[in-house]
Design a protein around this motif. Structure first.
Motif, PDB file in Angstrom:
ATOM      1  N   PHE A 183      39.530  49.050  33.300  1.00  0.00           N
ATOM      2  CA  PHE A 183      38.699  47.879  33.585  1.00  0.00           C
ATOM      3  C   PHE A 183      37.659  48.206  34.650  1.00  0.00           C
ATOM      4  O   PHE A 183      36.471  47.904  34.498  1.00  0.00           O
ATOM      5  N   GLN A 184      38.083  48.847  35.729  1.00  0.00           N
ATOM      6  CA  GLN A 184      37.156  49.180  36.813  1.00  0.00           C
ATOM      7  C   GLN A 184      36.090  50.171  36.359  1.00  0.00           C
ATOM      8  O   GLN A 184      34.903  50.011  36.685  1.00  0.00           O
ATOM      9  N   LYS A 185      36.497  51.167  35.585  1.00  0.00           N
ATOM     10  CA  LYS A 185      35.520  52.132  35.071  1.00  0.00           C
ATOM     11  C   LYS A 185      34.516  51.445  34.142  1.00  0.00           C
ATOM     12  O   LYS A 185      33.312  51.702  34.207  1.00  0.00           O
ATOM     13  N   HIS A 186      35.028  50.580  33.301  1.00  0.00           N
ATOM     14  CA  HIS A 186      34.185  49.841  32.358  1.00  0.00           C
ATOM     15  C   HIS A 186      33.146  49.001  33.094  1.00  0.00           C
ATOM     16  O   HIS A 186      31.951  49.012  32.758  1.00  0.00           O
ATOM     17  N   GLU A 187      33.587  48.297  34.130  1.00  0.00           N
ATOM     18  CA  GLU A 187      32.680  47.405  34.851  1.00  0.00           C
ATOM     19  C   GLU A 187      31.683  48.169  35.717  1.00  0.00           C
ATOM     20  O   GLU A 187      30.528  47.753  35.857  1.00  0.00           O
ATOM     21  N   ARG A 188      32.092  49.303  36.268  1.00  0.00           N
ATOM     22  CA  ARG A 188      31.140  50.130  37.030  1.00  0.00           C
ATOM     23  C   ARG A 188      30.075  50.694  36.095  1.00  0.00           C
ATOM     24  O   ARG A 188      28.887  50.719  36.424  1.00  0.00           O
ATOM     25  N   LYS A 189      30.504  51.147  34.927  1.00  0.00           N
ATOM     26  CA  LYS A 189      29.572  51.723  33.966  1.00  0.00           C
ATOM     27  C   LYS A 189      28.532  50.700  33.510  1.00  0.00           C
ATOM     28  O   LYS A 189      27.355  51.020  33.292  1.00  0.00           O
ATOM     29  N   LEU A 190      28.968  49.445  33.378  1.00  0.00           N
ATOM     30  CA  LEU A 190      28.079  48.397  32.864  1.00  0.00           C
ATOM     31  C   LEU A 190      27.591  47.458  33.975  1.00  0.00           C
ATOM     32  O   LEU A 190      27.177  46.332  33.698  1.00  0.00           O
ATOM     33  N   ALA A 191      27.609  47.959  35.204  1.00  0.00           N
ATOM     34  CA  ALA A 191      27.289  47.095  36.348  1.00  0.00           C
ATOM     35  C   ALA A 191      25.929  46.429  36.226  1.00  0.00           C
ATOM     36  O   ALA A 191      25.736  45.281  36.653  1.00  0.00           O
ATOM     37  N   SER A 192      24.965  47.128  35.651  1.00  0.00           N
ATOM     38  CA  SER A 192      23.612  46.573  35.566  1.00  0.00           C
ATOM     39  C   SER A 192      23.394  45.726  34.312  1.00  0.00           C
ATOM     40  O   SER A 192      22.315  45.149  34.137  1.00  0.00           O
ATOM     41  N   LYS A 193      24.421  45.654  33.446  1.00  0.00           N
ATOM     42  CA  LYS A 193      24.295  44.876  32.211  1.00  0.00           C
ATOM     43  C   LYS A 193      24.995  43.531  32.397  1.00  0.00           C
ATOM     44  O   LYS A 193      26.195  43.482  32.627  1.00  0.00           O
ATOM     45  N   PRO A 194      24.265  42.419  32.289  1.00  0.00           N
ATOM     46  CA  PRO A 194      24.888  41.111  32.515  1.00  0.00           C
ATOM     47  C   PRO A 194      26.039  40.851  31.553  1.00  0.00           C
ATOM     48  O   PRO A 194      26.005  41.251  30.386  1.00  0.00           O
ATOM     49  N   LEU A 195      27.067  40.191  32.051  1.00  0.00           N
ATOM     50  CA  LEU A 195      28.164  39.750  31.207  1.00  0.00           C
ATOM     51  C   LEU A 195      27.684  38.637  30.286  1.00  0.00           C
ATOM     52  O   LEU A 195      26.847  37.815  30.671  1.00  0.00           O
ATOM     53  N   PRO A 196      28.190  38.582  29.072  1.00  0.00           N
ATOM     54  CA  PRO A 196      27.860  37.440  28.213  1.00  0.00           C
ATOM     55  C   PRO A 196      28.381  36.147  28.845  1.00  0.00           C
ATOM     56  O   PRO A 196      29.372  36.153  29.578  1.00  0.00           O
ATOM     57  N   PRO A 197      27.730  35.034  28.570  1.00  0.00           N
ATOM     58  CA  PRO A 197      28.174  33.769  29.176  1.00  0.00           C
ATOM     59  C   PRO A 197      29.501  33.297  28.613  1.00  0.00           C
ATOM     60  O   PRO A 197      29.815  33.508  27.445  1.00  0.00           O
ATOM     61  N   GLY A 198      30.282  32.651  29.464  1.00  0.00           N
ATOM     62  CA  GLY A 198      31.515  32.015  29.051  1.00  0.00           C
ATOM     63  C   GLY A 198      31.288  30.538  28.790  1.00  0.00           C
ATOM     64  O   GLY A 198      30.175  30.025  28.915  1.00  0.00           O
ATOM     65  N   PRO A 199      32.337  29.803  28.474  1.00  0.00           N
ATOM     66  CA  PRO A 199      32.176  28.394  28.088  1.00  0.00           C
ATOM     67  C   PRO A 199      31.652  27.492  29.196  1.00  0.00           C
ATOM     68  O   PRO A 199      31.083  26.437  28.910  1.00  0.00           O
ATOM     69  N   PHE A 200      31.826  27.889  30.455  1.00  0.00           N
ATOM     70  CA  PHE A 200      31.409  27.017  31.556  1.00  0.00           C
ATOM     71  C   PHE A 200      30.070  27.414  32.176  1.00  0.00           C
ATOM     72  O   PHE A 200      29.621  26.768  33.117  1.00  0.00           O
ATOM     73  N   MET A 201      29.419  28.446  31.644  1.00  0.00           N
ATOM     74  CA  MET A 201      28.103  28.807  32.148  1.00  0.00           C
ATOM     75  C   MET A 201      27.100  27.658  32.018  1.00  0.00           C
ATOM     76  O   MET A 201      26.357  27.352  32.961  1.00  0.00           O
ATOM     77  N   PRO A 202      27.047  26.936  30.847  1.00  0.00           N
ATOM     78  CA  PRO A 202      26.101  25.813  30.755  1.00  0.00           C
ATOM     79  C   PRO A 202      26.382  24.708  31.774  1.00  0.00           C
ATOM     80  O   PRO A 202      25.452  24.059  32.260  1.00  0.00           O
ATOM     81  N   LEU A 203      27.661  24.475  32.095  1.00  0.00           N
ATOM     82  CA  LEU A 203      27.979  23.475  33.114  1.00  0.00           C
ATOM     83  C   LEU A 203      27.463  23.917  34.471  1.00  0.00           C
ATOM     84  O   LEU A 203      26.889  23.111  35.219  1.00  0.00           O
ATOM     85  N   LEU A 204      27.654  25.198  34.814  1.00  0.00           N
ATOM     86  CA  LEU A 204      27.148  25.699  36.094  1.00  0.00           C
ATOM     87  C   LEU A 204      25.631  25.563  36.152  1.00  0.00           C
ATOM     88  O   LEU A 204      25.069  25.205  37.194  1.00  0.00           O
TER      89      LEU A 204
END
Length: 299
Positions: A183-204
């Motif tokens: 998980f940590q390696k995956h997230e470091r590798k993709l640090a500059s790539k935004p995560l896809p939105p989850g269900p509560f992103m529109p509420l935020l």
């Protein structure tokens, strides 16, 4: 010209999420709908006490002081007769509700679309799942949860989990399949790539717009409360920046229990996709379960 809810933050909420109707609900579960309806009718002049989501709703409605910015709609499986007690309870508790839909046992989530709902709060897990599957931010209110304190009367305080709530469960799937190191390696590798939105992103986003509209009487304070550690914080922060959304506080707890931090943040509501986190948080604050993502596929 017909009234519309364009541009407003719309919260659809069930009667059990807004008021404490657990005693009445036990009658419904142990008897039948006729006994439940009779009890509600007998108690028509006895206002229901505030429930778990009451503080959140009351504070959000305070944004309507000088303009209509927030709409709260009752969306309930109750019958219309029982709905009378709900509206009377709202009136006694000085909640200016104008609209309600009562479906007498039928699933109410189909009405979220015409309501343009930004959030659906219910005590019925099946209705919440259906709403999430239809693309709406929704949570099952933990009716046993502690009620919000009144330490911050001029702030709406809302706390969100990250993965599978604000963000998609993309990273969580890596963690559950291959463990923390992957998980940590995956997230470091993709640090500059935004995560896809989850269900509560529109509420935020909607809360962010509401905050920018502003009122001198009340403001919103948001917190990201995540089990991620600092090693994977980069991607989460960059994702929020890419959405042009700010949160006031971010807690990257690296696996520490969230409940104690939430107790001190004192939110009016906390949203998380894992029932264990919700149950622990509910000992201190209002909380709700977001049944989305890989953690909820077998539940």
């Amino acid at each position: 010209m017909a009234t519309n809810l364009d541009g407003q933050l719309v919260v659809a909420i069930s009667s059990r999420a807004l008021f404490d109707l657990e005693e009445e609900n036990r009658v419904f579960e142990q008897s039948d709908d006729r006994a439940y309806m009779k009890l509600q009718l007998d108690r028509l002049d006895q206002p229901a006490k505030p429930g778990v989501a009451f503080s959140l709703v009351k504070k959000l409605l305070a944004f309507n002081t000088d303009a209509k910015r927030v709409e709260v709609v009752m969306l309930s499986r109750n019958d219309p007769v029982s709905g009378l007690r709900i509206f009377r309870s709202a009136e006694v508790n000085k909640l200016p509700l104008e609209r309600g839909v009562f479906t007498k046992g039928r699933a109410p989530y189909d009405y979220l679309r015409p309501l343009q709902a930004n959030l659906f709060l219910s005590a019925n897990p099946q209705d919440v799942r259906a709403a999430l599957n239809a693309g709406f931010a929704a949570a099952t209110v933990a009716t046993h949860a502690a009620h919000a304190k009144n330490s911050y009367p001029n702030e709406v305080r809302i706390a969100f989990d990250g993965d599978a709530v604000l963000f998609s469960d993309q990273a969580e799937r890596v963690f559950q399949k291959d463990g923390l190191d992957a998980f940590q390696k995956h997230e470091r590798k993709l640090a500059s790539k935004p995560l896809p939105p989850g269900p509560f992103m529109p509420l935020l986003q909607a809360l962010h717009r509401l905050q920018q509209a502003g009122t001198p009487h009340i403001r919103i304070r948001t917190a990201l409360v995540t089990a991620r550690g600092l090693a994977t914080a980069d991607r989460a922060i960059r994702t929020l920046m890419g959405w042009n959304i700010e949160v006031d506080e971010a807690m990257f707890l690296g696996g520490l229990a969230k409940a104690e931090f939430l107790r001190d943040f004192e939110p009016d509501f906390f949203f998380d996709d894992q029932t264990g986190h919700v149950d622990a948080a509910a000992q201190h604050v209002p909380a709700g379960h977001v049944a989305s993502g890989v953690s909820n596929q077998s539940t």
